[in-house]
Design a protein around this motif. Sequence first.
Motif, PDB file in Angstrom:
ATOM      1  N   UNK A 116       0.825  -1.208   0.000  1.00  0.00           N
ATOM      2  CA  UNK A 116       0.000   0.000   0.000  1.00  0.00           C
ATOM      3  C   UNK A 116       0.857   1.255   0.000  1.00  0.00           C
ATOM      4  N   UNK A 117       2.163   1.070   0.029  1.00  0.00           N
ATOM      5  CA  UNK A 117       3.082   2.217   0.060  1.00  0.00           C
ATOM      6  C   UNK A 117       4.144   2.044  -1.019  1.00  0.00           C
ATOM      7  N   UNK A 118       5.364   1.847  -0.565  1.00  0.00           N
ATOM      8  CA  UNK A 118       6.512   1.868  -1.485  1.00  0.00           C
ATOM      9  C   UNK A 118       6.547   0.711  -2.477  1.00  0.00           C
ATOM     10  N   UNK A 119       5.914  -0.405  -2.175  1.00  0.00           N
ATOM     11  CA  UNK A 119       5.965  -1.558  -3.084  1.00  0.00           C
ATOM     12  C   UNK A 119       4.759  -1.649  -4.020  1.00  0.00           C
ATOM     13  N   UNK A 120       3.929  -0.611  -4.051  1.00  0.00           N
ATOM     14  CA  UNK A 120       2.776  -0.632  -4.950  1.00  0.00           C
ATOM     15  C   UNK A 120       3.240  -0.533  -6.392  1.00  0.00           C
ATOM     16  N   UNK A 121       2.636  -1.346  -7.252  1.00  0.00           N
ATOM     17  CA  UNK A 121       2.893  -1.313  -8.693  1.00  0.00           C
ATOM     18  C   UNK A 121       1.544  -1.439  -9.402  1.00  0.00           C
ATOM     19  N   UNK A 122       1.389  -0.839 -10.563  1.00  0.00           N
ATOM     20  CA  UNK A 122       0.107  -0.898 -11.269  1.00  0.00           C
ATOM     21  C   UNK A 122      -0.375  -2.307 -11.618  1.00  0.00           C
ATOM     22  N   UNK A 123       0.506  -3.293 -11.592  1.00  0.00           N
ATOM     23  CA  UNK A 123       0.053  -4.667 -11.871  1.00  0.00           C
ATOM     24  C   UNK A 123      -0.681  -5.271 -10.673  1.00  0.00           C
ATOM     25  N   UNK A 124      -0.542  -4.670  -9.490  1.00  0.00           N
ATOM     26  CA  UNK A 124      -1.250  -5.157  -8.312  1.00  0.00           C
ATOM     27  C   UNK A 124      -2.709  -4.733  -8.407  1.00  0.00           C
ATOM     28  N   UNK A 125      -3.573  -5.411  -7.643  1.00  0.00           N
ATOM     29  CA  UNK A 125      -5.001  -5.128  -7.743  1.00  0.00           C
ATOM     30  C   UNK A 125      -5.694  -5.303  -6.397  1.00  0.00           C
ATOM     31  N   UNK A 126      -7.004  -5.193  -6.397  1.00  0.00           N
ATOM     32  CA  UNK A 126      -7.793  -5.314  -5.168  1.00  0.00           C
ATOM     33  C   UNK A 126      -7.607  -6.698  -4.555  1.00  0.00           C
ATOM     34  N   UNK A 127      -7.557  -7.713  -5.374  1.00  0.00           N
ATOM     35  CA  UNK A 127      -7.349  -9.076  -4.878  1.00  0.00           C
ATOM     36  C   UNK A 127      -6.033  -9.173  -4.109  1.00  0.00           C
ATOM     37  N   UNK A 128      -4.982  -8.554  -4.617  1.00  0.00           N
ATOM     38  CA  UNK A 128      -3.679  -8.563  -3.954  1.00  0.00           C
ATOM     39  C   UNK A 128      -3.782  -7.895  -2.590  1.00  0.00           C
ATOM     40  N   UNK A 129      -4.510  -6.789  -2.518  1.00  0.00           N
ATOM     41  CA  UNK A 129      -4.672  -6.076  -1.249  1.00  0.00           C
ATOM     42  C   UNK A 129      -5.414  -6.949  -0.245  1.00  0.00           C
ATOM     43  N   UNK A 130      -6.483  -7.612  -0.686  1.00  0.00           N
ATOM     44  CA  UNK A 130      -7.257  -8.472   0.217  1.00  0.00           C
ATOM     45  C   UNK A 130      -6.368  -9.584   0.774  1.00  0.00           C
ATOM     46  N   UNK A 131      -5.583 -10.211  -0.081  1.00  0.00           N
ATOM     47  CA  UNK A 131      -4.699 -11.281   0.389  1.00  0.00           C
ATOM     48  C   UNK A 131      -3.606 -10.726   1.302  1.00  0.00           C
ATOM     49  N   UNK A 132      -3.110  -9.519   1.021  1.00  0.00           N
ATOM     50  CA  UNK A 132      -2.122  -8.892   1.896  1.00  0.00           C
ATOM     51  C   UNK A 132      -2.693  -8.597   3.271  1.00  0.00           C
ATOM     52  N   UNK A 133      -3.915  -8.076   3.322  1.00  0.00           N
ATOM     53  CA  UNK A 133      -4.570  -7.807   4.605  1.00  0.00           C
ATOM     54  C   UNK A 133      -4.809  -9.107   5.365  1.00  0.00           C
ATOM     55  N   UNK A 134      -5.247 -10.119   4.654  1.00  0.00           N
ATOM     56  CA  UNK A 134      -5.478 -11.424   5.285  1.00  0.00           C
ATOM     57  C   UNK A 134      -4.179 -11.966   5.880  1.00  0.00           C
ATOM     58  N   UNK A 135      -3.080 -11.807   5.161  1.00  0.00           N
ATOM     59  CA  UNK A 135      -1.783 -12.276   5.637  1.00  0.00           C
ATOM     60  C   UNK A 135      -1.349 -11.550   6.907  1.00  0.00           C
ATOM     61  N   UNK A 136      -1.719 -10.271   7.035  1.00  0.00           N
ATOM     62  CA  UNK A 136      -1.391  -9.534   8.268  1.00  0.00           C
ATOM     63  C   UNK A 136      -2.000 -10.195   9.497  1.00  0.00           C
TER      64      UNK A 136
END
Length: 194
Positions: A116-136
């Motif tokens: 959500x900060x320095x490692x964001x790239x346009x190839x990432x998407x909402x699905x990636x964010x959901x899985x990242x939050x779940x991993x937290x």
Amino acid sequence: MLNLFKIKGQKKEEAANTNGRPPAKKQSPGELRLHKDIAELNLPKKTNITFPNGKDDLMNIEITLRPDEGYYVGGAFVFTLQVPPTYPHEPPKVKCTTKVYHPNIDLDGNVCLNILREDWKPVLNINTIVYGLNLLFIQPNDEDPLNHDAAAVLRDDPQKFRRNVQTAMSGGYVDRVHFPRFLYEQAVQQSATK
């Protein structure tokens, strides 16, 4: 010279093509990409996504995560995502609306997740964010904390961290901070008995 009759004719033609309805709002590239992302969502089990402002406003998203492993099993955590018009070139703004004892989420709901900060790239998407939050919630990270006290307890005494998480999720106090009760199974049971 401006031909007013030609412009009026074009307006009448546009009105006829929309059957008397106002012309559809032109979508930004971010909205178009978001439609694609939503169509391709592959959510983890026990994860829900809703659009609190209705289907006409996909740029505001609410996600409810219910981890099925790790310290936070049994909890239900709600996040809001505000997707900017410049998406996917900029990440959505993510907030946790559930007050949670977590090293990577502060008491104001700010989330520390590298994508959500320095490692964001346009190839990432909402699905990636959901899985990242779940991993937290499955693997909280004590090396990049927003809640430094919780990170220190996780690093130095994982059993105490587990007890603190359970106390917080049950609606108790941790370090003089009160957390509202948000255990998912108990909330479901309570609503079933009403």
